[in-house]
Enzyme design. Structure first.
Site, PDB file in Angstrom:
ATOM      1  N   GLU A  33       0.837  -1.195   0.000  1.00 47.36           N
ATOM      2  CA  GLU A  33       0.000   0.000   0.000  1.00 47.36           C
ATOM      3  C   GLU A  33       0.875   1.248   0.000  1.00 47.36           C
ATOM      4  O   GLU A  33       1.907   1.312   0.657  1.00 47.36           O
ATOM      5  CB  GLU A  33      -0.901   0.006   1.249  1.00 47.36           C
ATOM      6  N   LYS A 117     -10.491   0.966  -2.101  1.00 50.15           N
ATOM      7  CA  LYS A 117     -10.510   0.605  -0.681  1.00 50.15           C
ATOM      8  C   LYS A 117     -11.830   0.989  -0.022  1.00 50.15           C
ATOM      9  O   LYS A 117     -12.253   2.141  -0.057  1.00 50.15           O
ATOM     10  CB  LYS A 117      -9.341   1.294   0.019  1.00 50.15           C
ATOM     11  N   CYS A 159      -5.151  -3.244   3.167  1.00 49.30           N
ATOM     12  CA  CYS A 159      -4.793  -2.890   4.540  1.00 49.30           C
ATOM     13  C   CYS A 159      -5.943  -3.043   5.544  1.00 49.30           C
ATOM     14  O   CYS A 159      -6.240  -4.142   5.983  1.00 49.30           O
ATOM     15  CB  CYS A 159      -4.220  -1.470   4.562  1.00 49.30           C
TER      16      CYS A 159
END
Length: 272
Positions: A33, A117, A159
């Protein structure tokens, strides 16, 4: 990687590491990331310094580099995450926010998939930064993404998504065999939970996991945990490294996944 706020330096280092991966025989490579830009907490938009105002995706310098690298090295490159000022449908992100986008390029330089995300890191952490507010600079995505490759069906994530098992269950139910998890876990939260969460997502869904993480001191207020890992569907760690820059590789065998899923068919046994 241990990315900083110099985009050119980060891209140069990513390219060097991709060459190493190709030399090791890799065919599918995951970057962590914010590999192109990682600033202090409160400045999470990984491409904000150079992406805003880009008229088209083709003019975005990180996307251009990923296209070129994948063709040149003959790699499928999974890049998570790149901040883009356009949503996947082509509409612009309003205000000063952007989308944190996972981009998958094939070995011909074509972008095969994009995932934005969904879960944003708005939390309090007992570290030098103290407070993280990703939503101040990032607009959340709203659509899970699975995509086929020559080796396996990938379930894409980024993440903080790792803390939401329902996302991975939906990806597995849609056909995912391999979860991709680019990350920049803080040192504090990573030390406590990173490997536990990775192994749990692998075991409970019977999926391989490739998790590429930032790992090191990025600035006085920013330290990440690292411990990139490749994990099989039984939860066995096939490869792992600590903090710092480097490349890990593993051979993922489809027959192992098939055997585990046949012997313990969790996806077909669930009741809720």
């Amino acid at each position: 990687m241990v990315s900083g706020d110099n985009v050119s330096a980060n891209l140069a280092r990513a390219y060097e590491l991709l060459i190493q991966a190709a030399d090791h025989g890799a065919q599918l490579v995951l970057l962590p990331e914010n590999f192109a830009h990682l600033a202090d907490a409160g400045s999470f938009s990984a491409a904000e310094p150079f992406a805003r105002g880009a008229a088209s995706p083709e003019r975005h310098p990180v996307q251009f580099a990923l296209e070129r690298w994948s063709r040149e090295l003959g790699l499928w490159i999974a890049a998570g995450a790149v901040s883009l000022v356009q949503r996947a449908d082509g509409t612009g992100v309003p205000g000063k926010r952007s989308r944190s986008a996972f981009l998958l390029y094939d070995d011909c330089g074509e972008c095969r998939a994009r995932y934005d995300k969904m879960h944003l890191f708005d939390v309090q952490v007992a570290d030098a930064a103290g407070r993280y507010t990703e939503s101040a600079t990032i607009e959340p995505g709203d659509t899970p993404v699975c995509t086929a490759t020559p080796w396996a069906t990938l379930g894409l994530s980024i993440c903080f998504d790792l803390r939401f098992p329902e996302l991975y269950r939906q990806l597995a139910a849609t056909g995912a065999e391999l979860f991709m998890v680019p990350a920049a876990f803080t040192h504090t939260t990573g030390e406590a939970h990173w490997m536990t969460l990775l192994r749990a997502r692998a075991i409970e869904n019977g999926c391989f996991i490739i998790a590429a993480a930032q790992g090191g001191q990025h600035s006085p207020k920013r330290r990440t945990w690292g411990h990139s890992a490749i994990i099989d569907p039984w939860g066995e760690i096939l490869a792992e490294m600590g903090e710092g820059e480097g490349v890990i590789t593993a051979v993922l065998k489809a027959d192992k996944l098939n055997t585990i899923r046949r012997n313990m068919p969790l996806l077909s046994m669930r009741r809720l």
